[in-house]
Design a protein around this motif. Structure first.
Motif, PDB file in Angstrom:
ATOM      1  N   ALA A  58       0.835  -1.218   0.000  1.00  0.00           N
ATOM      2  CA  ALA A  58       0.000   0.000   0.000  1.00  0.00           C
ATOM      3  C   ALA A  58       0.865   1.262   0.000  1.00  0.00           C
ATOM      4  O   ALA A  58       0.572   2.225  -0.720  1.00  0.00           O
ATOM      5  CB  ALA A  58      -0.938   0.004   1.204  1.00  0.00           C
ATOM      6  N   ASP A  59       1.939   1.268   0.788  1.00  0.00           N
ATOM      7  CA  ASP A  59       2.820   2.434   0.840  1.00  0.00           C
ATOM      8  C   ASP A  59       3.588   2.601  -0.467  1.00  0.00           C
ATOM      9  O   ASP A  59       3.758   3.724  -0.961  1.00  0.00           O
ATOM     10  CB  ASP A  59       3.797   2.320   2.005  1.00  0.00           C
ATOM     11  CG  ASP A  59       3.105   2.420   3.362  1.00  0.00           C
ATOM     12  OD1 ASP A  59       1.922   2.813   3.406  1.00  0.00           O
ATOM     13  OD2 ASP A  59       3.760   2.104   4.371  1.00  0.00           O
TER      14      ASP A  59
ATOM     15  N   THR B 291       2.608   1.654  -3.375  1.00  0.00           N
ATOM     16  CA  THR B 291       1.639   2.125  -4.371  1.00  0.00           C
ATOM     17  C   THR B 291       1.419   3.626  -4.235  1.00  0.00           C
ATOM     18  O   THR B 291       1.363   4.354  -5.236  1.00  0.00           O
ATOM     19  CB  THR B 291       0.306   1.363  -4.232  1.00  0.00           C
ATOM     20  OG1 THR B 291       0.549  -0.029  -4.483  1.00  0.00           O
ATOM     21  CG2 THR B 291      -0.747   1.887  -5.193  1.00  0.00           C
ATOM     22  N   LEU B 292       1.316   4.117  -3.007  1.00  0.00           N
ATOM     23  CA  LEU B 292       1.131   5.564  -2.808  1.00  0.00           C
ATOM     24  C   LEU B 292       2.362   6.352  -3.244  1.00  0.00           C
ATOM     25  O   LEU B 292       2.234   7.470  -3.763  1.00  0.00           O
ATOM     26  CB  LEU B 292       0.780   5.866  -1.354  1.00  0.00           C
ATOM     27  CG  LEU B 292      -0.639   5.474  -0.943  1.00  0.00           C
ATOM     28  CD1 LEU B 292      -0.849   5.680   0.548  1.00  0.00           C
ATOM     29  CD2 LEU B 292      -1.671   6.244  -1.744  1.00  0.00           C
TER      30      LEU B 292
ATOM     31  N   GLU C  61       2.019   6.474  -6.957  1.00  0.00           N
ATOM     32  CA  GLU C  61       0.913   7.355  -7.342  1.00  0.00           C
ATOM     33  C   GLU C  61       1.250   8.832  -7.132  1.00  0.00           C
ATOM     34  O   GLU C  61       0.805   9.691  -7.903  1.00  0.00           O
ATOM     35  CB  GLU C  61      -0.355   6.980  -6.576  1.00  0.00           C
ATOM     36  CG  GLU C  61      -0.971   5.686  -7.070  1.00  0.00           C
ATOM     37  CD  GLU C  61      -2.197   5.255  -6.293  1.00  0.00           C
ATOM     38  OE1 GLU C  61      -2.593   5.952  -5.316  1.00  0.00           O
ATOM     39  OE2 GLU C  61      -2.762   4.215  -6.654  1.00  0.00           O
TER      40      GLU C  61
END
Length: 187
Positions: free
Chosen positions: A164-165, A167-168, A171
């Motif tokens: 998740a980190d 991916t951020l 992004e």
């Protein structure tokens, strides 16, 4: 007895053209020197501070709505002011405990060149991918990093952070490349 005001003469075509050219030159100068869009990624491992900020943000929003709905109620207005102060304090504490990574939009030719340096594999191209998702993200993160992150450092973070980190992180660097600050057909 007052004298009539003489009518203004329209500017000569030459003067009008010079004025228009000067206005265009000034506009073009502003367009050339626009700041590039940027995006900040906050990294804070203190869950308690993040929750405190989120709670303060919600409380301040509710207090503002109540104050707007009751403009003559001094007690409600005072509560809204206190909630705003609590939010500012929570934001300052969160900022102090956070690291920020800043990403800038790349000029279009630079982005296109970077994409061309990371072509998709044959299979990825068949699937409709424009760039190689295994090599391009670290390259873009590094190229767009205002902080000077190297490609190896970007690769390391993408490989070692939780999904998740990571991916951020991707992004934050990619989304600023897509950000538009112009509007079509609006007055």
């Amino acid at each position: 007895m007052s004298r009539p005001t003489p009518a203004k003469r329209p500017p000569s075509p030459s003067a009008a053209r010079q004025t228009a050219e000067g206005a265009w030159a000034a506009k073009m100068d502003r367009l050339r020197h626009r700041a590039r869009p940027q995006n900040k990624l906050r990294i804070c491992d203190d869950d308690q501070l993040r929750r405190r900020f989120e709670d303060a943000e919600q409380a301040a929003q509710r207090a503002r709505f109540l104050a707007e709905a009751n403009p003559d109620d001094e007690q409600v207005a005072e509560h809204a002011a206190q909630a705003t102060t609590a939010l500012e304090d929570a934001r300052a504490a969160l900022d102090d405990a956070s690291d920020f990574l800043t990403f800038l939009a790349l000029p279009r030719p630079v982005l296109e060149e970077l994409i061309s340096q990371h072509p998709p594999t044959e299979q990825q191209a068949i699937e409709g991918t424009v760039f190689n998702p295994d090599t391009f993200p670290a390259a873009l993160i590094s190229a767009a990093s205002f902080d000077g992150m190297t490609r190896d450092e970007a690769d390391e973070l993408l490989s070692t952070w939780p999904a998740a980190d990571a991916t951020l992180l991707w992004e934050a660097a990619w989304s600023v490349q897509q950000e538009s600050r112009v509007e079509l057909g609006k007055d």
